[in-house]
Design a protein around this motif. Sequence first.
Motif, PDB file in Angstrom:
ATOM      1  N   LEU A 179      -1.853   9.599  10.143  1.00 37.60           N
ATOM      2  CA  LEU A 179      -1.611  11.036  10.040  1.00 37.60           C
ATOM      3  C   LEU A 179      -1.374  11.506   8.610  1.00 37.60           C
ATOM      4  N   LYS A 180      -0.817  10.652   7.756  1.00 35.38           N
ATOM      5  CA  LYS A 180      -0.433  11.154   6.436  1.00 35.38           C
ATOM      6  C   LYS A 180      -0.489  10.108   5.329  1.00 35.38           C
ATOM      7  N   ASP A 181       0.118   8.953   5.550  1.00 33.59           N
ATOM      8  CA  ASP A 181       0.366   8.026   4.447  1.00 33.59           C
ATOM      9  C   ASP A 181      -0.909   7.517   3.782  1.00 33.59           C
ATOM     10  N   ASN A 182      -1.944   7.230   4.575  1.00 36.53           N
ATOM     11  CA  ASN A 182      -3.183   6.717   3.986  1.00 36.53           C
ATOM     12  C   ASN A 182      -3.855   7.776   3.112  1.00 36.53           C
ATOM     13  N   ALA A 183      -3.817   9.019   3.532  1.00 41.05           N
ATOM     14  CA  ALA A 183      -4.402  10.106   2.732  1.00 41.05           C
ATOM     15  C   ALA A 183      -3.639  10.297   1.431  1.00 41.05           C
ATOM     16  N   VAL A 184      -2.327  10.182   1.476  1.00 36.97           N
ATOM     17  CA  VAL A 184      -1.516  10.289   0.260  1.00 36.97           C
ATOM     18  C   VAL A 184      -1.949   9.243  -0.753  1.00 36.97           C
ATOM     19  N   ARG A 185      -2.171   8.031  -0.278  1.00 34.45           N
ATOM     20  CA  ARG A 185      -2.576   6.944  -1.165  1.00 34.45           C
ATOM     21  C   ARG A 185      -4.009   7.146  -1.680  1.00 34.45           C
ATOM     22  N   LEU A 186      -4.923   7.494  -0.786  1.00 35.33           N
ATOM     23  CA  LEU A 186      -6.318   7.687  -1.180  1.00 35.33           C
ATOM     24  C   LEU A 186      -6.458   8.788  -2.233  1.00 35.33           C
ATOM     25  N   LEU A 187      -5.770   9.885  -2.038  1.00 36.07           N
ATOM     26  CA  LEU A 187      -5.900  11.041  -2.941  1.00 36.07           C
ATOM     27  C   LEU A 187      -4.991  10.956  -4.157  1.00 36.07           C
ATOM     28  N   GLY A 188      -4.158   9.913  -4.228  1.00 32.72           N
ATOM     29  CA  GLY A 188      -3.259   9.770  -5.367  1.00 32.72           C
ATOM     30  C   GLY A 188      -2.201  10.854  -5.422  1.00 32.72           C
ATOM     31  N   LEU A 189      -1.734  11.303  -4.264  1.00 38.38           N
ATOM     32  CA  LEU A 189      -0.834  12.453  -4.222  1.00 38.38           C
ATOM     33  C   LEU A 189       0.567  12.125  -4.729  1.00 38.38           C
TER      34      LEU A 189
END
Length: 295
Positions: A282-292
């Motif tokens: 839901l969230k954590d993988n996208a944070v890592r991928l996008l460098g957030l």
Amino acid sequence: MTYEYGLDLASLDAIDMHVHIECSDHGHPSLPAALTKASAKYFKSEDRSPSLDTIAERYRQWRMAAVVFTVDATTALGHEPNSIEEIAEGAARNNDVLIPFGSVDPLQGHESVERARRLVEEYGVKGFKFHPSLQGFNPSDEQFYPLYEAIQDLGVPTLFHTGQNGMGAGLPGGGGIKLGYSNPLLLDAVAADFPELQVIMAHPSVPWQEEANSIATHKANVWIDLSGWSPKYFPESLVRASNRMLQDKVLFGTDYPLITPQKWIGAFEEQSFTDEARPKILKDNAVRLLGLEEA
């Protein structure tokens, strides 16, 4: 206006990696009318073309961020897309919830390479969306390698439609749209030849799910987003892989406005995803991928 991240990660419950802006602020549609009508029927969508600001307000209320984009298929469709620059500018004024991805027409050769650079350097887009079937190109063809090289150098990810296609569904000849260009195996060579390029395979890749699972397992720079399908229809092999070897590489996505986050998450909660995998998806993988976190 150049986009910069303004997200408060602590206030967000999820990051939707797949949201379409289907119409410009001035009413120009992203697709020819026949394709829009066919896809609306295929997905049974009610609110087909909300404005960018409406989408931003809805995601704000839902405590989610959204990656927003359109698709430039000018050559294949003979139809100008809605403005990518306008999407980036709209995301900039809603940067607490929206993240803009760009799109270029690969069939425009060197012009697409230069346009990709401008969209990142002048407008701040954070990735690029491709739809090989809609854009009419084989993504593994080396004539497109200069474009991938430029995007790799720019340091932003790519998002490729894969699998079954709602665009043209039910039309004679599928509206001329060829499903084979969306076979995920065509992306294996791209990921191999551009190891620093992050490649997201959009959607469960039916009827090629095993191929997608294999590529994402084999290539460290390949991801899967779960948009375009209700989780109740996910192939069992995808659910199993998402709970195990791919739990750090699978991303929440809806295909909004074709599927709402509420319907998607309601079905997701009923499926056999593990408590360990759910927050990553839901969230954590996208944070890592996008460098957030760094942003």
